[in-house]
Design a protein around this motif. Sequence first.
Motif, mmCIF file in Angstrom:
data_model
loop_
_atom_site.group_PDB
_atom_site.id
_atom_site.type_symbol
_atom_site.label_atom_id
_atom_site.label_comp_id
_atom_site.label_asym_id
_atom_site.label_seq_id
_atom_site.Cartn_x
_atom_site.Cartn_y
_atom_site.Cartn_z
ATOM 1 N N VAL A 131 -8.591 4.021 -6.790
ATOM 2 C CA VAL A 131 -7.491 4.910 -5.291
ATOM 3 C C VAL A 131 -8.256 3.855 -3.834
ATOM 4 N N GLU A 132 -9.340 3.236 -3.893
ATOM 5 C CA GLU A 132 -9.772 2.887 -2.782
ATOM 6 C C GLU A 132 -8.961 2.005 -2.420
ATOM 7 N N GLU A 133 -9.188 0.840 -3.868
ATOM 8 C CA GLU A 133 -8.179 -0.385 -3.786
ATOM 9 C C GLU A 133 -6.401 -0.114 -3.168
ATOM 10 N N LEU A 134 -6.358 0.898 -4.189
ATOM 11 C CA LEU A 134 -4.677 1.496 -3.123
ATOM 12 C C LEU A 134 -4.521 1.409 -1.950
ATOM 13 N N ILE A 135 -5.163 2.168 -1.603
ATOM 14 C CA ILE A 135 -4.956 2.761 0.490
ATOM 15 C C ILE A 135 -5.421 1.862 0.455
ATOM 16 N N GLU A 136 -6.456 0.693 0.725
ATOM 17 C CA GLU A 136 -6.386 -0.675 1.655
ATOM 18 C C GLU A 136 -5.106 -1.317 0.576
ATOM 19 N N GLN A 137 -4.542 -1.478 -0.016
ATOM 20 C CA GLN A 137 -3.480 -2.349 -0.436
ATOM 21 C C GLN A 137 -2.277 -1.468 0.526
ATOM 22 N N ALA A 138 -1.687 -0.465 0.548
ATOM 23 C CA ALA A 138 -0.932 0.280 1.847
ATOM 24 C C ALA A 138 -1.732 0.258 2.906
ATOM 25 N N GLU A 139 -2.633 0.225 3.766
ATOM 26 C CA GLU A 139 -3.135 0.114 4.377
ATOM 27 C C GLU A 139 -2.569 -1.463 5.262
ATOM 28 N N ASP A 140 -2.808 -2.730 4.176
ATOM 29 C CA ASP A 140 -2.376 -4.194 4.541
ATOM 30 C C ASP A 140 -0.920 -4.039 4.604
ATOM 31 N N GLU A 141 -0.441 -3.381 3.614
ATOM 32 C CA GLU A 141 1.079 -3.245 3.492
ATOM 33 C C GLU A 141 1.783 -2.923 4.891
ATOM 34 N N LEU A 142 1.063 -1.932 5.406
ATOM 35 C CA LEU A 142 1.178 -1.308 6.517
ATOM 36 C C LEU A 142 1.436 -2.216 8.170
ATOM 37 N N PHE A 143 0.289 -3.184 7.936
ATOM 38 C CA PHE A 143 0.025 -4.037 8.744
ATOM 39 C C PHE A 143 1.134 -5.654 9.392
ATOM 40 N N LEU A 144 1.471 -5.407 7.819
ATOM 41 C CA LEU A 144 2.329 -6.456 6.902
ATOM 42 C C LEU A 144 3.382 -6.509 7.863
ATOM 43 N N ILE A 145 3.934 -4.913 7.732
ATOM 44 C CA ILE A 145 5.480 -4.852 8.077
ATOM 45 C C ILE A 145 6.194 -5.422 8.814
ATOM 46 N N PRO A 146 5.882 -5.247 10.422
ATOM 47 C CA PRO A 146 5.937 -5.547 12.055
ATOM 48 C C PRO A 146 5.746 -6.378 11.859
ATOM 49 N N LYS A 147 4.489 -6.987 11.340
ATOM 50 C CA LYS A 147 4.638 -9.117 11.701
ATOM 51 C C LYS A 147 5.719 -9.558 10.749
ATOM 52 N N TYR A 148 6.122 -8.942 9.319
ATOM 53 C CA TYR A 148 7.320 -9.398 8.997
ATOM 54 C C TYR A 148 8.529 -9.868 9.509
ATOM 55 N N ALA A 149 8.706 -8.846 10.478
ATOM 56 C CA ALA A 149 9.941 -8.016 11.199
ATOM 57 C C ALA A 149 9.304 -9.576 12.302
ATOM 58 N N GLU A 150 8.577 -9.005 12.961
ATOM 59 C CA GLU A 150 8.322 -9.758 14.249
ATOM 60 C C GLU A 150 8.470 -11.788 13.572
#
Length: 114
Positions: free
Chosen positions: A82-101
């Motif tokens: 679950v701790e790895e799932l949290i890191e994955q979710a945080e990474d995805e959340l960080f990536l979304i605005p970059k993907y849009a930019e």
Amino acid sequence: MFRATRVLLQKTTTGLVGLKVNANWRNDLIHLYGETLKATQTHLPDCFYRESVEKITNFRLKVVQENEDENVVEKIINCGQVEELIEQAEDELFLIPKYAEWRLWEPPVAPKEQ
């Protein structure tokens, strides 16, 4: 008369260097998955990346909401602790605005010939 008691075994380590146990993992995942879904709707047009992120996030969110046992969540999602799932979710959340930019849903522009 016997009285049944439920013993809760709490994980003391993830066994992964630099990754501490998160006792609040369920609330954190539900929050992160909700934020991820909001971010896809806010930042991304209808594109394959958005559809993929939303499908994965909705699946994981449903699993976490329906199960309180971290072992069950880890087994069903099958992408780490679950701790790895949290890191994955945080990474995805960080990536979304970059993907849009970077507008990565658009086809690449071919270099102009000189």
